[in-house]
Design a protein around this motif. Sequence first.
Motif, PDB file in Angstrom:
ATOM      1  N   ARG A   1      14.269 101.434 -11.254  1.00 52.85           N
ATOM      2  CA  ARG A   1      15.522 102.126 -11.396  1.00 52.85           C
ATOM      3  C   ARG A   1      16.370 101.968 -12.453  1.00 52.85           C
ATOM      4  NH1 ARG A   1      19.789  97.696  -8.002  1.00 52.85           N
ATOM      5  NH2 ARG A   1      19.054  96.421 -10.127  1.00 52.85           N
ATOM      6  N   LYS A   2      15.544 100.888 -13.592  1.00 50.95           N
ATOM      7  CA  LYS A   2      16.175 100.907 -15.207  1.00 50.95           C
ATOM      8  C   LYS A   2      15.423 102.705 -15.445  1.00 50.95           C
ATOM      9  CE  LYS A   2      16.315  97.353 -16.787  1.00 50.95           C
ATOM     10  NZ  LYS A   2      16.258  95.592 -17.259  1.00 50.95           N
ATOM     11  N   LEU A   3      14.441 102.891 -15.314  1.00 53.49           N
ATOM     12  CA  LEU A   3      13.717 103.942 -15.499  1.00 53.49           C
ATOM     13  C   LEU A   3      14.684 105.365 -15.095  1.00 53.49           C
ATOM     14  CD1 LEU A   3      10.052 103.690 -15.922  1.00 53.49           C
ATOM     15  CD2 LEU A   3      10.522 103.993 -17.480  1.00 53.49           C
ATOM     16  N   ALA A   4      15.471 105.630 -14.551  1.00 50.92           N
ATOM     17  CA  ALA A   4      16.343 106.104 -13.645  1.00 50.92           C
ATOM     18  C   ALA A   4      16.858 106.179 -14.083  1.00 50.92           C
ATOM     19  CB  ALA A   4      16.724 106.360 -12.000  1.00 50.92           C
ATOM     20  N   LEU A   5      17.974 105.136 -14.865  1.00 50.54           N
ATOM     21  CA  LEU A   5      18.834 105.232 -15.671  1.00 50.54           C
ATOM     22  C   LEU A   5      18.660 106.224 -17.057  1.00 50.54           C
ATOM     23  CD1 LEU A   5      20.936 101.526 -15.038  1.00 50.54           C
ATOM     24  CD2 LEU A   5      21.568 103.917 -14.059  1.00 50.54           C
ATOM     25  N   ILE A   6      17.944 105.302 -17.855  1.00 48.76           N
ATOM     26  CA  ILE A   6      17.623 106.078 -19.118  1.00 48.76           C
ATOM     27  C   ILE A   6      16.940 107.260 -19.055  1.00 48.76           C
ATOM     28  CG2 ILE A   6      15.317 105.559 -21.154  1.00 48.76           C
ATOM     29  CD1 ILE A   6      15.024 102.560 -20.077  1.00 48.76           C
TER      30      ILE A   6
ATOM     31  N   THR B   1      21.199  99.202  -6.176  1.00 47.35           N
ATOM     32  CA  THR B   1      20.858 100.531  -6.846  1.00 47.35           C
ATOM     33  C   THR B   1      21.923 101.341  -6.290  1.00 47.35           C
ATOM     34  OG1 THR B   1      18.890 100.467  -5.905  1.00 47.35           O
ATOM     35  CG2 THR B   1      19.533 102.370  -6.894  1.00 47.35           C
ATOM     36  N   ASP B   2      22.685 101.245  -4.963  1.00 52.12           N
ATOM     37  CA  ASP B   2      24.004 102.750  -5.529  1.00 52.12           C
ATOM     38  C   ASP B   2      24.900 102.058  -6.465  1.00 52.12           C
ATOM     39  OD1 ASP B   2      23.405 104.838  -3.670  1.00 52.12           O
ATOM     40  OD2 ASP B   2      23.835 103.172  -1.842  1.00 52.12           O
ATOM     41  N   ARG B   3      25.448 100.475  -6.463  1.00 54.63           N
ATOM     42  CA  ARG B   3      26.904 100.461  -7.235  1.00 54.63           C
ATOM     43  C   ARG B   3      26.429 100.241  -8.974  1.00 54.63           C
ATOM     44  NH1 ARG B   3      26.294  96.674  -3.312  1.00 54.63           N
ATOM     45  NH2 ARG B   3      25.121  94.794  -4.551  1.00 54.63           N
ATOM     46  N   VAL B   4      24.608 100.403  -9.152  1.00 57.18           N
ATOM     47  CA  VAL B   4      24.226 100.063 -10.629  1.00 57.18           C
ATOM     48  C   VAL B   4      24.679 101.617 -11.441  1.00 57.18           C
ATOM     49  CG1 VAL B   4      22.053 100.322 -11.534  1.00 57.18           C
ATOM     50  CG2 VAL B   4      22.797  98.081 -10.449  1.00 57.18           C
ATOM     51  N   MET B   5      24.014 102.596  -9.848  1.00 51.42           N
ATOM     52  CA  MET B   5      23.649 104.037 -10.326  1.00 51.42           C
ATOM     53  C   MET B   5      25.823 105.083 -10.437  1.00 51.42           C
ATOM     54  SD  MET B   5      21.049 105.580 -10.572  1.00 51.42           S
ATOM     55  CE  MET B   5      21.220 107.548 -10.958  1.00 51.42           C
ATOM     56  N   PHE B   6      26.387 104.329  -9.849  1.00 53.91           N
ATOM     57  CA  PHE B   6      27.797 104.432 -10.308  1.00 53.91           C
ATOM     58  C   PHE B   6      28.233 103.700 -10.815  1.00 53.91           C
ATOM     59  CE2 PHE B   6      31.757 103.996  -8.732  1.00 53.91           C
ATOM     60  CZ  PHE B   6      32.687 104.411  -8.509  1.00 53.91           C
ATOM     61  N   GLY B   7      28.475 102.502 -11.729  1.00 53.57           N
ATOM     62  CA  GLY B   7      28.377 102.006 -12.943  1.00 53.57           C
ATOM     63  C   GLY B   7      27.853 103.274 -14.129  1.00 53.57           C
ATOM     64  N   PHE B   8      27.222 103.545 -13.935  1.00 52.15           N
ATOM     65  CA  PHE B   8      26.210 103.993 -14.888  1.00 52.15           C
ATOM     66  C   PHE B   8      27.581 105.574 -14.722  1.00 52.15           C
ATOM     67  CE2 PHE B   8      22.745 105.689 -17.357  1.00 52.15           C
ATOM     68  CZ  PHE B   8      23.011 105.255 -18.180  1.00 52.15           C
ATOM     69  N   TRP B   9      27.256 106.242 -14.033  1.00 52.33           N
ATOM     70  CA  TRP B   9      28.256 107.160 -14.102  1.00 52.33           C
ATOM     71  C   TRP B   9      29.536 107.090 -14.856  1.00 52.33           C
ATOM     72  CZ3 TRP B   9      26.960 112.030 -14.164  1.00 52.33           C
ATOM     73  CH2 TRP B   9      25.192 112.385 -13.343  1.00 52.33           C
ATOM     74  N   ILE B  10      30.139 106.016 -14.385  1.00 53.08           N
ATOM     75  CA  ILE B  10      31.778 105.780 -15.056  1.00 53.08           C
ATOM     76  C   ILE B  10      31.074 106.088 -16.206  1.00 53.08           C
ATOM     77  CG2 ILE B  10      33.071 104.019 -15.450  1.00 53.08           C
ATOM     78  CD1 ILE B  10      32.622 103.458 -11.986  1.00 53.08           C
ATOM     79  N   TYR B  11      30.072 105.028 -17.270  1.00 51.85           N
ATOM     80  CA  TYR B  11      29.981 104.823 -18.341  1.00 51.85           C
ATOM     81  C   TYR B  11      29.963 105.821 -19.069  1.00 51.85           C
ATOM     82  CZ  TYR B  11      27.245 104.655 -22.560  1.00 51.85           C
ATOM     83  OH  TYR B  11      25.913 104.572 -23.666  1.00 51.85           O
ATOM     84  N   LEU B  12      28.750 107.792 -18.437  1.00 55.32           N
ATOM     85  CA  LEU B  12      28.435 108.286 -19.456  1.00 55.32           C
ATOM     86  C   LEU B  12      29.173 109.368 -18.953  1.00 55.32           C
ATOM     87  CD1 LEU B  12      25.184 109.559 -17.350  1.00 55.32           C
ATOM     88  CD2 LEU B  12      25.495 108.341 -19.771  1.00 55.32           C
ATOM     89  N   MET B  13      31.059 108.851 -18.371  1.00 55.39           N
ATOM     90  CA  MET B  13      31.862 109.805 -18.389  1.00 55.39           C
ATOM     91  C   MET B  13      32.752 109.270 -19.037  1.00 55.39           C
ATOM     92  SD  MET B  13      31.509 112.166 -15.861  1.00 55.39           S
ATOM     93  CE  MET B  13      30.195 112.138 -15.854  1.00 55.39           C
TER      94      MET B  13
END
Length: 205
Positions: free
Chosen positions: A175-180, A22-34
Amino acid sequence: MVAWLSEAQKMNHVESHEEASTDRVMFGFWIYLMTDLLMFAALFAVFAVLRNNTAGEPSGKDIFSLPFVLIETLILLTSSFTCGLGMIAARNKDKAKVMLWFGVTMLLGLIFLTLEIKEFSTILHEGHSWRDSAFLSSFFVLVGTHGLHITSGILWLAVTLRYIARQGLNHHKIRKLALISLFWHFLDIVWIFIFTVVYLMSFIN
């Protein structure tokens, strides 16, 4: 006793693995958002430079309807609120409320998107296209890019809700809902800047 300890160790190992994942996915998603943030920053900068280059064509004050855009803004802000309620329901593993609140979020997103398309359609119908001036080009690109992101968010949410309806709520779905949810709030913030910089400032200056 030994079997119980072994099972407990196995469970701890699985939980640790899932947390790390989950930490890796969230980190990757934050990079995408940046990266997305940088793209919108560039589009805002282009709009700021070109906003007065109307080439004799109407300016924002002539073609925008502030009450109409204010309704769009309120709808999107409300969708962000229902999205938050959906995430609370997801943390409580309440599937019915997840379907309800994220369903409402999706519906509000669709209404917002419909209004955005209607605004574009009205401007085009009045004879003003993105080819007429640098101002209109930058306006259509900036607001249109945000609309495309909203469309992506709606599709992503629709697919996720479909899987939740069929398979129920589990760790991966939450986790997917958290990303959305993160993505949706990000688009909400971008829209507030669009409302301020593109629409509101057209009437102030």
